[in-house]
Structures are given as structure tokens and as C-alpha cells.
Scaffold this active site. Sequence first.
Site, PDB file in Angstrom:
ATOM      1  CE  LYS A   1       1.957   7.359   6.873  1.00 34.06           C
ATOM      2  NZ  LYS A   1       0.820   7.379   5.889  1.00 34.06           N
TER       3      LYS A   1
ATOM      4  NE  ARG B   1       3.179  -9.143  12.054  1.00 37.06           N
ATOM      5  CZ  ARG B   1       3.673  -8.421  12.991  1.00 37.06           C
ATOM      6  NH1 ARG B   1       5.002  -7.998  12.674  1.00 37.06           N
ATOM      7  NH2 ARG B   1       3.100  -8.600  13.962  1.00 37.06           N
TER       8      ARG B   1
ATOM      9  CD  GLU C   1      -2.641  -1.137   2.551  1.00 36.83           C
ATOM     10  OE1 GLU C   1      -3.262   0.068   2.719  1.00 36.83           O
ATOM     11  OE2 GLU C   1      -2.647  -2.068   3.434  1.00 36.83           O
TER      12      GLU C   1
END
Length: 598
Positions: free
Chosen positions: A279, A269, A42
Site C-alpha cells: 500500500k 502466499r 483489513e
Amino acid sequence: MERAPNAPVAPVDPQSMFKEGFLKSVFNEKPSGKVVTRFPPEPNGYLHIGHSKAIAINFGFARYHDGVCYLRFDDTNPEAEEEIYFTAIENMVQWLGFTPYKITYSSDHFDKLYELAEALIQKDGAYVCSCTDTEIKDQRGGERGTAGPRYACPHRDRPTSESLTEFRAMRDGKYKPREAFLRMKQDITDGNPQMWDLAAYRILEKKHHRTGDKWRIYPTYDFTHCLCDSFEDISHSLCTTEFTLSRVSYEWLCDAVEVYKPMQREYGRLNLTGTVLSKRKLLQLVTAKHVRSWDDPRLYTLIALRRRGVPPGAILAFVNELGVSTALTNIQIVRFEQSVRRYLEQTVPRLMLILDPVPVIIDNLPPDYIEDIELPFSPKDPSFGTHTVPFTQTIYIDRSDFRPVDSKDFFRLAPGKSVGLLKVPFPITATSFETADDIITAIHATYDKPADGSAAFKKPKTYIQWVASSSPERNSPIRAEARIFNPLFRSENPESAEGGFLNDINPRSEEVFPHAMIEVGLEEVRRRAPWPEEGGEKKREQEVGEKRGEEAAAAAGWETVRFQGLRVGYFCLDKDSEAANGKVVLNRIVSLKEDAGK
């Protein structure tokens, strides 16, 4: 002299993650046909170290099996997307050494996605819902789906013609954001939350960076992802285990609209402890000026690791060392730095660097004395080549290499004591020192060259690095600002700190040595950058052309000028260096060995 190969280091088997374990079993599930994968970020933030695993897996899996990998931007939320992120993501993929088969966008398929949404409604597989967020949460059993029974939305059984009309009304501006949604008619009784009538389309009144004002409604990830995989004939849709439950809805939607259904499989992950990667938290660090910017070398965004000087091959080797499985991989920063250190040990040259210089005046040498000393760029690999540095009457050593009062446990320079200077034929002996305000400003010494001209002398116990003083014709010394980076946070879990992660910031996360000095071998290291030649950095050589010195370093990427500062650490040039005026700024990539305080 001819350029040394600057060859990247090869791990025991750089392809082992594809030859065994999870990724081998994934391929064996679907071994026939062309392998087509995709990396679908994204474009709403900078990639971090965790994304490097996804890039390595998706691009590497395709490369290993002679297939192709798309870079697909999942640009379905114009409220969060910025052009700077598209550019940064593409640059990082290329920097890691991968070339996308094609760069595509989910928005390429907006028309086709809309058509399939209408088709799904007509198949009685979707409906327009005007419930509030609270009502939808209640229908799904409340918080975490456990606060009460689940039940169907009251709009679920409206006629398909009515839902189709309302969906077009959403598109044409009848509703404002959050007043209406298109929801998929899945199975609210299923134990999997990804089957609880997920949203397929929502209203967003924001201009899209590619389609402009054409759309007011945008497809969700759950509607878009599997269908774009289908449109691009993805053979193996590889994603992290947070999407394991989504596999059911992924396959349900492909079947519902009767399109090709790719195979989705999930791996664990990569998460780095001792830092923050979200973020939102990174933004807090940047806006509050705890760090310089998103590429501050103390962060673990990929642009920050690049600026810090971590080679792309070191990151890929690290991912390969860890392997791939379905388990979440929590790794300490020190483990990452160990991997980077091993990589640099074999791929970058050595130079003498003085962080905190103090002059040593060798009184029995004449003021104009110059002797050429040959130094290897690597003590173990002759292919790195050699270079010469001047040895002069006045040299600089590190302040930590001298003590005004000697002790038995100190093996470097002190009054009446001798040390060797790296590769200089004979040792020096300190005779006295000067001070100002209790700070040592100069050391006096003698050069212990035998008076009879013989080569016989007592070999010193210790050799230290040094840099020649003023020798303009040799451009020595090269003056620099050296930045030593320590962990940004004090604990392994900053987010658990009392009062929040900002209270865990290490006040000594950066130490600056404004008067550092480097020997003249740096000039040749600049000319021969990148160190090592690999991945996206290897291609930059064509851009450098006939440039030399600082100009060449800037063209190749300052961070590609990497070297080991003997006894100090691994360094690179920082982008704050300036070719025009010769300003040199150094970043420490990693220390020579793990710091005892970590």
C-alpha cells in the site's frame, strides 16, 4: 440474431486445487461437520492480485465442500480504515463470483472481546504494561530477539486486581496512546516470538467508523483473530505462512479463555514479480502521479486488473493452475499474462482494429460503393455468430501494413504489390501514395476484381485487417483512443533498483493511439456484453435491461466489453468512454503473444 452463449472457458479441472495436494490434506485433517471458512481482510487498502488467492481458497474451499464462507472485516484499527476500502473489498469478492454467507466485522464483537480480556486478566493470563517500545523490545531480546537475553516485564507479576483496575483506566481515559498496553502472559522463554507476551489491547484516540467514540482501547490482531474465528464457528482457518508461528498463540489464547478452538492451517502466499503491491509504495505512485489512480491498468490491484479488462474467471483459473502448497509462489508477470491470454482466446469475439490508420483510396470503385462483408466473431466457434461490415471505396489500414519501398521480407502492401483484405472477395494492389512533411497521408490502390466477372484470381500471400471509411448510415468507422500498456517497471525486482523503486519506472509503460478505428461489429459486441458471462459480471445482465450500445456497456461495466483486435491484442472498453457523446477509449488487456522485449 440470437445471443451467443458467451460461455466462460473451463480449465482441465477448475476444482483441482481442492481435490489434491495441500487443501485436500487440510480437509482430511478435519473431514467431519460443516465446513465454515472466512476471508478476513483489513479495510486499510485496496486488494491486490495476491489477495485473489486468499479469496479463491477460502470461498472456494467452502463452496467445494458445500460449506459457507464469511467476509469478515478486521476493523480493529480506526487510524487506518476508510469506508471506501470496505466497499471496494466487498465489490471485488462479488466480482470474482463469490457471495459471502454473511458480512461481519470484528467490531461486532468488541463487547465480547472486552469481556474475555477482563476474564483473561482474572485468570492471571494478562497484565497491564506501561513500558516504552524500547523497553519491550529489550525484554524480547532486542532486534530480532538475538541481541541479548529475554526477560520478563516488571509489571508481569502485578496483582490481577491491579491489572484489572489499570485496564479499566485505559478504557476510561487515564492513559494516552502508547502509555499503557494489555499484554498476554504467555512464555517469554519460548523460542517462538509469537509467545513473547504479545499485546492484546492498545489505546487509539480515533473515532471508529462503526462504534464511534464508544472505545478508546482496541484489541490487536493477535487477540481478535482467533476469538472471532471461534465466535463464528470457523472450522478451517486458512491463512498464509507468515502466520505459521502465530498458530501457537492462536491456540494458546483460545485455550486460555476456554472457547472453541478452530483449526488454523497455512498456505504459501502469491507474489507477482516485476511490480509492487504494498500500500505504501502504491500510494507513492498515485500521489506522485506516475499512474492515474489506484485502478490504473498498469497496477496489480484487483480494481486495476478489472479496469484493464482481465476477466474474473481468468484470475481464478490462474490461481487454480498454480495450485496450493506451503511454498511462497513468486510468479513473473509474463506467466500471469500467458494465463489471461489463454482464457481470452476462447471467450471473446474478434474485431478489426486499426491503431494508426492511413486511408486507402480504391480508385476503380465508385465513391458511393458499399458492399456488405460477413465476418465471424470467432473463426473457431460458430456459436459466437457473425456480423456484417461495409466495404467502401475508401478504407483504412494500419500504417505499419504499408511500405513506400518494398522488400523481400515484407509481405504486406507496397507500390505494385497486392494484399488481401480480410474476408473481402478480391485483393487490392497499391498504385501510388501521397505524403505531407514526409508522412504518408493516403495510399491509392485498385480492386483486383476480374473484369469478366469470374471468381478466378491469384490468392494473395497475406491478408490484413481494415475498416471502412465514412459510411454514416453504418456508423463506420468507430473512432477510439487506444491505450497500450507495457510493464510499469523495467526490472523483475523494482525494489532493488538503485535509488529506490521509483527509479525503475518504465518511461514507455503506456502508449496512446488517439486516432484508432474499429469496425462496426463493436456495436453488437457491446450489446452482448459481458464477454464472458461469469461470476460477478454475469449478474449485471439484470441491471442492463433494454439498454443498447454505449448505454448498455456503461450499465454492464465498460470493462466487460472485451474483444480481440485482430493482429493487435486483446482489448476492453475503459471507463473513460462516454455513452452520451460516443467517446470510445480502449485498454489493451494483453498482447496476442508474449512481447519479445519482456
